[in-house]
Design a protein around this motif. Structure first.
Motif, PDB file in Angstrom:
ATOM      1  N   ASN A 129      47.507  57.254  36.508  1.00 17.61           N
ATOM      2  CA  ASN A 129      46.542  56.616  35.611  1.00 17.61           C
ATOM      3  C   ASN A 129      45.279  56.229  36.382  1.00 17.61           C
ATOM      4  OD1 ASN A 129      47.212  54.292  37.040  1.00 17.61           O
ATOM      5  ND2 ASN A 129      48.491  53.426  35.406  1.00 17.61           N
ATOM      6  N   LYS A 130      44.415  55.476  35.752  1.00 15.91           N
ATOM      7  CA  LYS A 130      43.118  55.153  36.363  1.00 15.91           C
ATOM      8  C   LYS A 130      43.253  54.254  37.593  1.00 15.91           C
ATOM      9  CE  LYS A 130      42.108  51.149  33.408  1.00 15.91           C
ATOM     10  NZ  LYS A 130      41.137  50.570  32.444  1.00 15.91           N
ATOM     11  N   TYR A 133      43.954  56.642  41.318  1.00 13.03           N
ATOM     12  CA  TYR A 133      43.031  57.471  42.092  1.00 13.03           C
ATOM     13  C   TYR A 133      42.049  56.731  43.008  1.00 13.03           C
ATOM     14  CZ  TYR A 133      45.004  61.402  39.636  1.00 13.03           C
ATOM     15  OH  TYR A 133      45.876  62.341  39.164  1.00 13.03           O
ATOM     16  N   VAL A 156      41.896  64.589  39.095  1.00 14.15           N
ATOM     17  CA  VAL A 156      41.186  63.595  38.287  1.00 14.15           C
ATOM     18  C   VAL A 156      40.563  64.264  37.066  1.00 14.15           C
ATOM     19  CG1 VAL A 156      39.171  62.066  38.232  1.00 14.15           C
ATOM     20  CG2 VAL A 156      40.737  61.980  40.168  1.00 14.15           C
ATOM     21  N   LEU A 161      40.112  61.822  33.720  1.00 11.51           N
ATOM     22  CA  LEU A 161      39.754  60.471  34.182  1.00 11.51           C
ATOM     23  C   LEU A 161      38.431  60.420  34.948  1.00 11.51           C
ATOM     24  CD1 LEU A 161      43.286  59.361  35.440  1.00 11.51           C
ATOM     25  CD2 LEU A 161      42.116  58.545  33.381  1.00 11.51           C
ATOM     26  N   SER A 162      37.681  61.528  34.930  1.00  6.99           N
ATOM     27  CA  SER A 162      36.452  61.566  35.744  1.00  6.99           C
ATOM     28  C   SER A 162      35.372  60.625  35.221  1.00  6.99           C
ATOM     29  CB  SER A 162      35.907  62.990  35.816  1.00  6.99           C
ATOM     30  OG  SER A 162      35.686  63.501  34.516  1.00  6.99           O
ATOM     31  N   ASP A 164      35.852  57.448  34.610  1.00  6.87           N
ATOM     32  CA  ASP A 164      36.098  56.081  35.085  1.00  6.87           C
ATOM     33  C   ASP A 164      35.217  55.785  36.298  1.00  6.87           C
ATOM     34  OD1 ASP A 164      38.427  53.766  34.985  1.00  6.87           O
ATOM     35  OD2 ASP A 164      37.687  54.131  37.013  1.00  6.87           O
ATOM     36  N   ILE A 167      37.003  55.134  39.741  1.00  4.00           N
ATOM     37  CA  ILE A 167      37.482  56.375  40.358  1.00  4.00           C
ATOM     38  C   ILE A 167      36.309  57.157  40.928  1.00  4.00           C
ATOM     39  CG2 ILE A 167      38.545  58.612  39.867  1.00  4.00           C
ATOM     40  CD1 ILE A 167      40.274  57.232  37.764  1.00  4.00           C
TER      41      ILE A 167
END
Length: 665
Positions: A129-130, A133, A156, A161-162, A164, A167
């Motif tokens: 999850n976030k 990473y 990612v 999730l890129s 976030d 991250i």
């Protein structure tokens, strides 16, 4: 379950018939509360709660088992291997548990194990999850695992999730640390939702890669700068050697936090601007900003380099008065400061009172003893360290070898060097070989020193050749000195100290044409000589002296004291050592040249401004010459003063006509 075998005996073996009823009724919330309170600081309590979690069956709960792993992975316990062992028994660990063990590995300086845990996570089909990473990118950065970092970036994107920002900022920082500016730019532009944190990370990446103009352009184009944006610029510009521009930015800041002050202080220290670092710290104090431990550690490093004992003692008192405990970092900084300011007694007092010591703490004390010529004490502490179950590292061995070199303990030094791999499992590096060359060279065993150089498994560095050249100067070996000197002038054509040393060898031999040729070569290559600077701390102010610089307000009285001092020394039979002068001039002119060396000016200032019997502490940036060394021995006797001089090579304690180095320097 095997984890119970490591529990305290009274928990593992006693009859729990009366306790089982009580413990079986403990709720998940109660166990979590116990883990997050007493168990966070007590391994004993942690193992007790662990036993209860096993007996009640709550260990099957991922929140309980994950929190147990987190507690065992606490760096305070230095127990990561056991945390990993507990993790192995967690049934079907979910993302919460995996995130905890990945973070625990990183916090315990085991980034490769963190990456390994992530691979296990993917193999177990536990969906990251976030929170996974940012830690993982930091692990790749710490492990210098560029290839793995790129793979994680791909994951990612695949996980969606890129977008976030946390991250993304961690990924940008990773690419920047690898020098991959394009990768950082690509990550900054993904999804187009970057915030100030991401832009700050990009600025940091630019500066780490030396792209100063790109960093400036991005910084000034940002509409929503925060204090972190300014801090990144100040710190980065200082690291790029642009210290004046860093200070201008610092002065422009409308809002500063503790990191701002620390960035400017650290920038000055890393650039060698120690006085300026102390000035910034003093302004910080005037503005009533309370410094934390890491700022105090940095300032103590500046005090150590300047010999600013009064300022260092003030920080020591400040910590005591504000009830700050001495952790290993701050305590070690104090040990180092006192040792470098010539107060070995106070360094030892801090060292002895420290409740928690690390290997670097022992290293600081061992190196301090060695620098002061206390080789026997350094070696004794080296063995005491091992008895207390601290494993020496390369720096420890370097400190011990250096101590032996400065005290002429050839046999002991060679014995320790030869046992490095077999006994301590440490492969000798360049610096260790350099110490052995120095050890043999100082003892006059020049042939043996040269043999060691040719037997090295790597090409000798300029520092190793320099140790041999210094030995040639000390023992007057002109032929070898000339050969070594020419090698050094090719290896370090801009190092003025190498030219000076070779010139000194020629001058002692009366080869003035060769002295002139060396000077001519320096001029052709545009080599600038290093100015000799001596400093003395008086009433909390560091006074600086240079030969030929008459700017000090007391200079008239200093020159008068110096004249009387030299006159008195000559009455006691002192004869200036004019072989130190690198000019073919009349003997009287040579004596005048020697008279105004910066360290003599500092001593004259000390004699004027301190009470009779007061110890005089002087710090010099270059090596003290033989004439000053001889003069100070006699001054200590004639004026009944103890004089402590720290030059570039070591410490000299002058007392009643003798020096602690026993002329072995």
């Amino acid at each position: 379950m095997s984890t119970t075998t490591n529990l305290p005996y009274h928990l593992a073996s006693k009859d729990f018939s009366t306790e089982n009823k009580f413990t079986s009724q403990l709720s998940q919330k109660t166990i979590l509360d116990l883990l997050n309170t007493k168990s966070s600081t007590s391994l004993h309590h942690l193992k007790q709660v662990h036993a209860v979690a096993l007996r009640t069956g709550h260990f099957q709960d991922h929140y309980v088992s994950g929190t147990l792993v987190k507690c065992y992975a606490n760096p305070h316990f230095s127990n990561l291997n056991f945390a990993l062992k507990v993790f192995e028994y967690v049934p079907n660990p979910n993302v919460f548990v995996f995130n905890i063990i990945i973070k625990g590995c990183l916090q315990n300086n085991e980034p490769c194990k963190a990456i390994w845990c992530y691979y296990n996570m993917m193999a177990a089909h536990a969906r990251p999850n976030k929170f996974t990473y940012p830690t993982l990118f930091k692990a790749c950065t710490a492990a210098e695992a560029a290839e793995e970092g790129v793979q994680v970036h791909a994951h990612v994107i695949k996980q969606g999730l890129s977008g976030d920002v946390h991250i993304r900022s961690a990924g940008i920082q990773m690419y920047g640390s690898f020098g991959e500016v394009e990768g950082a730019r690509r990550m900054l532009g993904e999804d187009g939702n970057s915030d100030v944190i991401c832009f700050n990370a990009m600025i940091d990446g630019y500066l780490k890669c030396g792209e100063v103009e790109a960093a400036k352009e991005l910084f000034w184009s940002m509409e929503d700068k925060n204090v972190g944006s300014w801090n990144v610029m100040v710190s980065g510009m200082a690291k790029c050697g642009m210290i004046e521009e860093a200070r201008e930015l610092f002065n422009e800041m409308k809002e500063k936090n503790e990191i701002s002050w620390s960035a400017m202080i650290d920038g000055y220290i890393k650039g060698g601007y120690y006085k300026e670092a102390l000035e910034v710290f003093n302004v910080m104090q005037r503005e009533e900003i309370r410094p934390r431990k890491f700022v105090l550690s940095s300032v103590l490093a500046a005090c150590a380099n300047l010999g600013a004992l009064d300022q260092g003692r003030w920080i020591h008192a400040y910590v005591n008065n504000n009830s700050n405990s001495f952790d290993a970092v701050l305590g070690t900084a104090l040990v180092d400061m006192y040792a470098k300011c010539g107060r070995l007694d106070m360094a030892w007092d801090v060292f002895e009172k420290m409740e928690k010591k690390e290997v670097f703490t022992w290293n600081a004390m061992i190196c301090g003893l060695g620098m002061h010529g206390r080789a026997e004490d350094a070696i004794e502490l080296f063995f005491k360290m091992q008895k207390q179950k601290f494993r020496p590292n390369g720096i420890t061995l370097l400190g011990v070898l250096s101590a032996c070199a400065h005290s002429g303990m050839v046999d002991e030094g060679l014995r320790i060097f030869n046992s490095m791999e077999e006994v301590y499992g440490i492969e000798p590096g360049m610096e260790h070989y350099g110490c052995v060359v120095d050890l043999l060279g100082r003892a006059g065993l020049l042939g043996e020193a040269e043999e060691v150089m040719y037997s090295m498994p790597m090409e000798p560095s300029a520092a190793v050749w320099g140790a041999l050249l210094g030995a040639c100067r000390k023992h007057g070996d002109v032929e070898l000195g000339e050969r070594v000197g020419k090698i050094l002038l090719e290896l370090e054509p801009q190092n003025s100290g190498r030219y000076a040393l070779l010139s000194n060898i020629y001058a002692r031999a009366g080869r003035w044409d060769d002295v002139a040729n060396v000077r001519k070569l320096m001029k052709e290559r545009g080599v600038k000589t290093s100015t000799g600077i001596s400093m003395i701390d008086f009433d909390g102010v560091v006074h600086e002296f240079k030969m030929g610089d008459g700017s000090h307000p007391q200079m008239k009285n200093i020159y008068l004291m110096l004249k009387n001092m030299i006159k008195r020394l000559k009455m006691e039979g002192f004869s200036p050592n004019t072989s130190q002068v690198l000019f073919d001039i009349e003997e009287e002119e040579k004596e005048a040249e020697l008279q105004y060396h910066s360290e003599k000016l500092a001593i004259a200032f000390g004699l004027i401004n301190t009470k009779p019997g007061t110890t005089i502490h002087v710090v010099k940036n270059l090596r003290m010459c033989e004439d000053c060394h001889s003069a100070f021995k006699l001054i200590s006797q004639v004026y009944d003063r103890e004089i402590i001089v720290r030059d570039r090579a070591r410490y000299h304690h002058f007392k009643t006509g003798t020096c602690s180095c026993k002329d072995f320097w």
